[in-house]
Design an enzyme around this catalytic site. Structure first.
Site, PDB file in Angstrom:
ATOM      1  N   GLY A 239       1.059  -2.362   4.092  1.00 45.03           N
ATOM      2  CA  GLY A 239       1.724  -0.954   4.178  1.00 45.03           C
ATOM      3  C   GLY A 239       2.658  -0.747   4.939  1.00 45.03           C
ATOM      4  O   GLY A 239       3.916  -0.511   4.614  1.00 45.03           O
TER       5      GLY A 239
ATOM      6  N   HIS B 215      -8.217   0.953  -3.981  1.00 39.61           N
ATOM      7  CA  HIS B 215      -9.205   0.870  -2.781  1.00 39.61           C
ATOM      8  C   HIS B 215     -10.105   2.082  -2.360  1.00 39.61           C
ATOM      9  O   HIS B 215      -9.462   2.948  -2.084  1.00 39.61           O
ATOM     10  CB  HIS B 215      -8.572   0.250  -1.820  1.00 39.61           C
TER      11      HIS B 215
ATOM     12  N   MET C  51     -12.130   4.392  -0.763  1.00 40.93           N
ATOM     13  CA  MET C  51     -12.574   4.586   0.683  1.00 40.93           C
ATOM     14  C   MET C  51     -13.409   5.942   0.405  1.00 40.93           C
ATOM     15  O   MET C  51     -13.089   7.033   0.946  1.00 40.93           O
ATOM     16  CB  MET C  51     -11.711   4.750   1.827  1.00 40.93           C
TER      17      MET C  51
ATOM     18  N   GLY D 227      -9.212   3.741   7.203  1.00 40.07           N
ATOM     19  CA  GLY D 227      -8.998   5.287   7.298  1.00 40.07           C
ATOM     20  C   GLY D 227      -7.423   5.481   7.611  1.00 40.07           C
ATOM     21  O   GLY D 227      -6.943   6.673   7.021  1.00 40.07           O
ATOM     22  N   PHE D 228      -6.707   4.477   8.293  1.00 42.59           N
ATOM     23  CA  PHE D 228      -5.409   4.839   8.677  1.00 42.59           C
ATOM     24  C   PHE D 228      -4.538   3.574   8.328  1.00 42.59           C
ATOM     25  O   PHE D 228      -5.141   2.472   8.621  1.00 42.59           O
ATOM     26  CB  PHE D 228      -5.401   5.467  10.148  1.00 42.59           C
ATOM     27  N   GLY D 229      -3.363   3.833   8.114  1.00 42.66           N
ATOM     28  CA  GLY D 229      -2.260   2.752   7.963  1.00 42.66           C
ATOM     29  C   GLY D 229      -1.938   2.331   9.470  1.00 42.66           C
ATOM     30  O   GLY D 229      -2.041   3.460  10.412  1.00 42.66           O
ATOM     31  N   GLY D 230      -1.023   1.616   9.768  1.00 47.23           N
ATOM     32  CA  GLY D 230      -0.565   1.252  11.158  1.00 47.23           C
ATOM     33  C   GLY D 230      -1.558   0.698  12.075  1.00 47.23           C
ATOM     34  O   GLY D 230      -1.079   0.810  13.367  1.00 47.23           O
TER      35      GLY D 230
ATOM     36  N   MET E 164      -9.124   8.054  -0.116  1.00 46.89           N
ATOM     37  CA  MET E 164      -9.951   8.434   0.889  1.00 46.89           C
ATOM     38  C   MET E 164     -10.511   9.852   0.864  1.00 46.89           C
ATOM     39  O   MET E 164      -9.705  10.672   0.366  1.00 46.89           O
ATOM     40  CB  MET E 164      -9.284   8.390   2.324  1.00 46.89           C
TER      41      MET E 164
ATOM     42  N   HIS F 135      -1.171  -1.229  -4.030  1.00 48.24           N
ATOM     43  CA  HIS F 135      -2.364  -0.835  -3.647  1.00 48.24           C
ATOM     44  C   HIS F 135      -2.476   0.696  -3.307  1.00 48.24           C
ATOM     45  O   HIS F 135      -1.776   1.056  -2.773  1.00 48.24           O
ATOM     46  CB  HIS F 135      -2.499  -1.761  -2.381  1.00 48.24           C
TER      47      HIS F 135
ATOM     48  N   MET G 291     -11.907  -6.072   5.061  1.00 50.60           N
ATOM     49  CA  MET G 291     -10.910  -5.353   5.886  1.00 50.60           C
ATOM     50  C   MET G 291     -10.605  -6.255   7.250  1.00 50.60           C
ATOM     51  O   MET G 291     -11.206  -6.499   7.902  1.00 50.60           O
ATOM     52  CB  MET G 291     -11.724  -3.868   6.159  1.00 50.60           C
TER      53      MET G 291
ATOM     54  N   SER H 275       0.873  -1.238   0.144  1.00 53.41           N
ATOM     55  CA  SER H 275       0.042   0.106   0.025  1.00 53.41           C
ATOM     56  C   SER H 275       0.922   1.306  -0.066  1.00 53.41           C
ATOM     57  O   SER H 275       1.557   1.367   1.074  1.00 53.41           O
ATOM     58  CB  SER H 275      -0.922  -0.079   1.221  1.00 53.41           C
TER      59      SER H 275
ATOM     60  N   ASP I 136      -6.504  -6.565   4.103  1.00 55.28           N
ATOM     61  CA  ASP I 136      -5.998  -5.235   4.078  1.00 55.28           C
ATOM     62  C   ASP I 136      -6.025  -4.839   5.519  1.00 55.28           C
ATOM     63  O   ASP I 136      -7.313  -4.528   6.249  1.00 55.28           O
ATOM     64  CB  ASP I 136      -6.746  -4.446   3.193  1.00 55.28           C
ATOM     65  N   GLY I 137      -5.089  -4.529   6.231  1.00 50.89           N
ATOM     66  CA  GLY I 137      -4.990  -3.772   7.363  1.00 50.89           C
ATOM     67  C   GLY I 137      -4.283  -4.639   8.411  1.00 50.89           C
ATOM     68  O   GLY I 137      -4.618  -5.768   8.623  1.00 50.89           O
TER      69      GLY I 137
ATOM     70  N   ASP J  68      -4.690   3.503  -1.905  1.00 49.48           N
ATOM     71  CA  ASP J  68      -5.869   3.886  -1.026  1.00 49.48           C
ATOM     72  C   ASP J  68      -6.458   5.173  -1.070  1.00 49.48           C
ATOM     73  O   ASP J  68      -5.715   6.236  -0.988  1.00 49.48           O
ATOM     74  CB  ASP J  68      -5.435   3.632   0.566  1.00 49.48           C
TER      75      ASP J  68
HETATM   76  C1  DX5 Z   1      -6.620   1.372   5.617  1.00 52.88           C
HETATM   77  C2  DX5 Z   1      -6.144   1.163   4.263  1.00 52.88           C
HETATM   78  C3  DX5 Z   1      -5.128   0.260   4.100  1.00 52.88           C
HETATM   79  C4  DX5 Z   1      -3.696   0.639   4.711  1.00 52.88           C
HETATM   80  C5  DX5 Z   1      -3.101  -0.593   5.410  1.00 52.88           C
HETATM   81  O1  DX5 Z   1      -7.574   2.424   5.702  1.00 52.88           O
HETATM   82  O2  DX5 Z   1      -7.121   0.488   3.655  1.00 52.88           O
HETATM   83  O3  DX5 Z   1      -4.937  -0.390   2.742  1.00 52.88           O
HETATM   84  O4  DX5 Z   1      -2.783   1.105   3.859  1.00 52.88           O
HETATM   85  O5  DX5 Z   1      -2.016  -0.197   6.251  1.00 52.88           O
HETATM   86  P1  DX5 Z   1      -1.143  -1.146   7.211  1.00 52.88           P
HETATM   87  O6  DX5 Z   1      -0.780  -2.529   6.340  1.00 52.88           O
HETATM   88  O7  DX5 Z   1      -0.259  -0.414   7.816  1.00 52.88           O
HETATM   89  O8  DX5 Z   1      -2.253  -1.611   8.162  1.00 52.88           O
HETATM   90 ZN    ZN Z   2      -6.825  -0.329   1.505  1.00 58.70          ZN
END
Ligand code: DX5
Ligand code: ZN
Length: 219
Positions: free
Chosen positions: A198, A67, A69, A143-146, A38, A34, A138, A9, A176-177, A36
């Site tokens: 990601g 993807h 969102m 909404g957020f990575g990490g 948003m 990937h 999901m 991602s 994903d996630g 994302d």
């Molecule tokens: C979250 C995104 C993911 C995100 C995953 O809303 O859809 O694609 O980038 O990030 P990680 O792998 O850090 O959870």
């Molecule tokens: Zn995603």
């Protein structure tokens, strides 16, 4: 060729250097990138849109796994097709016309993906599974990575794989996630075959991370 695919991602990449990041990704031998998208409405965060996808397109041959969102994703289908998206995955929660929207994605020449949040039941997509090239589950709230992988999603992945078999369908199951070299095993064993990652990949050496994920997939 393995049916397993790794989808880094770029939400976790260096936004000032997407061209370099794409080259770096391509060298690691991954199949997808990937992307994302948003909108600050369907999810609280804002990332990037179709213009960024179009700007990246000449710099990569990787499959662009978009993807969305965003609320009402049906309004953006033509734009993403023109931008060079290969797969357009939209949230069932984001439109009241998920069936029609998936048909339009295919008619626009892209692969169609449908995605649901952790709290959304599989029943909400049961009657559109025949239209999906890919179903994304999901494993965090979007909404957020990490964020941390939600282990209870393994049962949902397994239930979707069973549903696919019963219906005689052959869509990919993407997760994903919170995917890393530990959690990927749970998702794989449950039946997923496309893995978004990601922060795990971008926070340290990319090739080392890809190799570690691949090792679990080849295990
Ligand atoms: C979250 C995104 C993911 C995100 C995953 O809303 O859809 O694609 O980038 O990030 P990680 O792998 O850090 O959870
Ligand atoms: Zn995603």
């Amino acid at each position: 060729m393995s049916h397993y695919k790794i989808a880094p991602s770029i939400l976790a990449a260096d936004y000032a250097n997407f061209e370099t990041e794409l080259k770096r990704l391509e060298e690691t031998g991954v199949e997808y990138v990937h992307i994302d998208v948003m909108d600050g409405h369907f999810v609280p965060n804002i990332s990037f849109g179709a213009d960024v996808v179009a700007a990246m397109r000449p710099h990569s041959k990787l499959v662009f796994d978009c993807h969305l969102m965003v609320s009402n994703p049906e309004n953006h289908i033509e734009t993403f097709a023109r931008a060079g998206a290969d797969i357009m995955t939209i949230h069932a929660e984001a439109t009241v016309h998920i069936h029609g929207a998936l048909q339009k994605i295919k008619a626009a020449g892209m692969k169609a993906g449908v995605v649901i949040n952790p709290g959304t039941p599989l029943a909400s997509i049961e009657h559109v599974l025949n239209l999906a090239d890919q179903v994304l589950l999901m494993t965090v709230n979007p909404g957020f990575g990490g964020q941390a992988y939600i282990p209870e999603m393994a049962d949902k992945i397994a239930a979707l794989a069973k549903m696919r078999q019963e219906k005689g369908l052959d869509f990919d199951i993407e997760v994903d996630g919170g995917i890393d070299d530990k959690t990927i095993r749970s998702a794989k064993d449950a039946g997923a075959n496309v893995f978004v990652a990601g922060s795990y990949l971008f926070k340290s050496d990319l090739q080392t991370g890809v190799n570690a994920l691949r090792a679990v997939l080849n295990d």
